[in-house]
Design a protein around this motif. Structure first.
Motif, short mmCIF file in Angstrom:
data_model
loop_
_atom_site.label_atom_id
_atom_site.label_comp_id
_atom_site.label_asym_id
_atom_site.label_seq_id
_atom_site.Cartn_x
_atom_site.Cartn_y
_atom_site.Cartn_z
N PHE A 15 59.99 39.14 37.62
CA PHE A 15 58.78 38.63 36.97
C PHE A 15 58.86 37.12 36.78
CE2 PHE A 15 57.98 42.82 34.42
CZ PHE A 15 57.65 43.48 35.59
N SER A 16 60.04 36.61 36.41
CA SER A 16 60.17 35.18 36.14
C SER A 16 60.07 34.33 37.40
CB SER A 16 61.48 34.89 35.41
OG SER A 16 62.58 35.15 36.24
N SER A 17 60.15 34.94 38.57
CA SER A 17 60.03 34.19 39.83
C SER A 17 58.60 33.70 40.06
CB SER A 17 60.44 35.07 41.02
OG SER A 17 59.43 36.04 41.31
N ARG A 18 57.64 34.40 39.45
CA ARG A 18 56.21 34.11 39.62
C ARG A 18 55.77 34.25 41.08
NH1 ARG A 18 54.15 29.20 36.06
NH2 ARG A 18 52.22 30.02 36.91
N ASP A 19 56.51 35.03 41.86
CA ASP A 19 56.21 35.31 43.27
C ASP A 19 55.44 36.62 43.32
OD1 ASP A 19 56.33 36.31 45.92
OD2 ASP A 19 58.14 35.15 46.32
N ALA A 20 54.12 36.53 43.51
CA ALA A 20 53.26 37.72 43.44
C ALA A 20 53.67 38.80 44.44
CB ALA A 20 51.80 37.33 43.62
N ALA A 21 54.06 38.41 45.64
CA ALA A 21 54.44 39.41 46.66
C ALA A 21 55.71 40.15 46.23
CB ALA A 21 54.64 38.74 48.01
N ARG A 22 56.69 39.44 45.73
CA ARG A 22 57.93 40.08 45.26
C ARG A 22 57.65 40.98 44.07
NH1 ARG A 22 62.17 36.01 43.73
NH2 ARG A 22 63.34 37.89 43.25
N ILE A 23 56.78 40.53 43.16
CA ILE A 23 56.45 41.33 41.98
C ILE A 23 55.69 42.58 42.38
CG2 ILE A 23 55.13 41.35 39.82
CD1 ILE A 23 55.83 38.29 39.64
N ALA A 24 54.72 42.46 43.27
CA ALA A 24 53.95 43.63 43.71
C ALA A 24 54.85 44.69 44.33
CB ALA A 24 52.86 43.20 44.69
N ALA A 25 55.88 44.27 45.04
CA ALA A 25 56.79 45.21 45.70
C ALA A 25 57.57 46.06 44.69
CB ALA A 25 57.76 44.45 46.60
N LEU A 26 57.59 45.67 43.43
CA LEU A 26 58.29 46.43 42.39
C LEU A 26 57.50 47.66 41.94
CD1 LEU A 26 59.21 43.40 40.11
CD2 LEU A 26 60.79 44.63 41.62
N PHE A 27 56.20 47.68 42.22
CA PHE A 27 55.30 48.71 41.71
C PHE A 27 54.80 49.62 42.82
CE2 PHE A 27 55.11 45.24 38.70
CZ PHE A 27 55.12 45.88 37.46
N THR A 28 54.50 50.87 42.45
CA THR A 28 53.83 51.75 43.39
C THR A 28 52.41 51.21 43.61
OG1 THR A 28 52.99 53.22 41.64
CG2 THR A 28 55.15 53.79 42.61
N ASP A 29 51.82 51.56 44.73
CA ASP A 29 50.47 51.05 45.04
C ASP A 29 49.46 51.39 43.97
OD1 ASP A 29 51.48 49.99 47.38
OD2 ASP A 29 50.79 51.66 48.63
N ASP A 30 49.61 52.57 43.35
CA ASP A 30 48.66 53.03 42.33
C ASP A 30 49.18 52.84 40.90
OD1 ASP A 30 50.68 54.92 42.47
OD2 ASP A 30 49.33 56.65 42.36
N ALA A 31 50.14 51.96 40.72
CA ALA A 31 50.73 51.73 39.40
C ALA A 31 49.68 51.34 38.38
CB ALA A 31 51.80 50.63 39.50
N GLU A 32 49.98 51.65 37.12
CA GLU A 32 49.10 51.27 36.01
C GLU A 32 49.90 50.52 34.96
OE1 GLU A 32 46.10 54.22 34.66
OE2 GLU A 32 47.25 55.58 35.94
N TRP A 33 49.27 49.51 34.36
CA TRP A 33 49.85 48.78 33.23
C TRP A 33 48.83 48.87 32.12
CZ3 TRP A 33 54.18 45.07 33.74
CH2 TRP A 33 54.53 44.49 32.51
N ILE A 34 49.18 49.55 31.03
CA ILE A 34 48.24 49.86 29.96
C ILE A 34 48.69 49.15 28.68
CG2 ILE A 34 47.15 51.70 28.64
CD1 ILE A 34 48.18 53.57 31.04
N ALA A 35 47.85 48.26 28.17
CA ALA A 35 48.12 47.53 26.93
C ALA A 35 47.09 47.95 25.89
CB ALA A 35 48.05 46.03 27.18
N PRO A 36 47.31 47.63 24.61
CA PRO A 36 46.34 47.99 23.58
C PRO A 36 44.96 47.37 23.85
CG PRO A 36 48.41 47.37 22.57
CD PRO A 36 48.51 47.02 24.03
N LYS A 37 43.94 48.16 23.65
CA LYS A 37 42.56 47.68 23.85
C LYS A 37 42.28 46.49 22.94
CE LYS A 37 40.32 51.73 25.66
NZ LYS A 37 40.40 51.21 27.01
N GLY A 38 41.61 45.48 23.47
CA GLY A 38 41.21 44.34 22.66
C GLY A 38 42.35 43.45 22.23
#
Length: 138
Positions: A15-38
């Motif tokens: 994450f600290s690399s800020r390299d979007a391609a390297r970061i995307a490779a860490l996740f499944t294609d359908d990954a979800e990141w869920i944070a508190p609403k609002g």
């Protein structure tokens, strides 16, 4: 095979690399990141609190969150693994626009599928975050 704990710890380093391609490779294609609403970050950035897909998640981590936070410092308080679930407790310190300090505690629950992250559920003190981002009267 890499353990789920190692997958998550490697993700934080990437994450600290800020390299979007390297970061995307860490996740499944359908990954979800869920944070508190609002939550304050989503509101301040006019961004969703529920990201879907490796590309959207990676773009947020690599680029979008840095519009609000600079000089980010992450301190782990605990990493707990059970099967394919890894829980990370951390404190994030950063600088907000205008130089205001930001500090909040977070808990992330990662679900790992093989060697990639399938889901992240994010928890934080939303009231404290809101006050730091928008001020006491907000």
């Amino acid at each position: 095979m890499t353990s789920p704990r190692d997958v998550v710890l490697n993700a934080w380093k990437t994450f600290s690399s800020r390299d979007a391609a390297r970061i995307a490779a860490l996740f499944t294609d359908d990954a979800e990141w869920i944070a508190p609403k609002g939550n304050a970050t989503a509101v301040a950035l006019d961004h969703t609190d529920h990201m879907v897909g490796a590309t959207q998640i990676a773009r947020f981590i690599a680029q979008e969150m840095h519009r609000l936070f600079s000089e980010i410092d992450i301190a782990f308080r605990g990493v707990h693994a059970d099967g394919d679930v890894v829980i990370v407790e951390e404190r994030m310190r950063a600088t907000l626009p205008g130089g205001k300090p930001y500090e909040n505690d977070y808990c992330f629950v990662f679900t790992v599928a093989g060697e990639r992250i399938r889901e992240v559920r994010e928890y934080m003190d939303t009231r404290k975050g809101w006050r730091m981002v928008f001020g006491e009267g907000a």
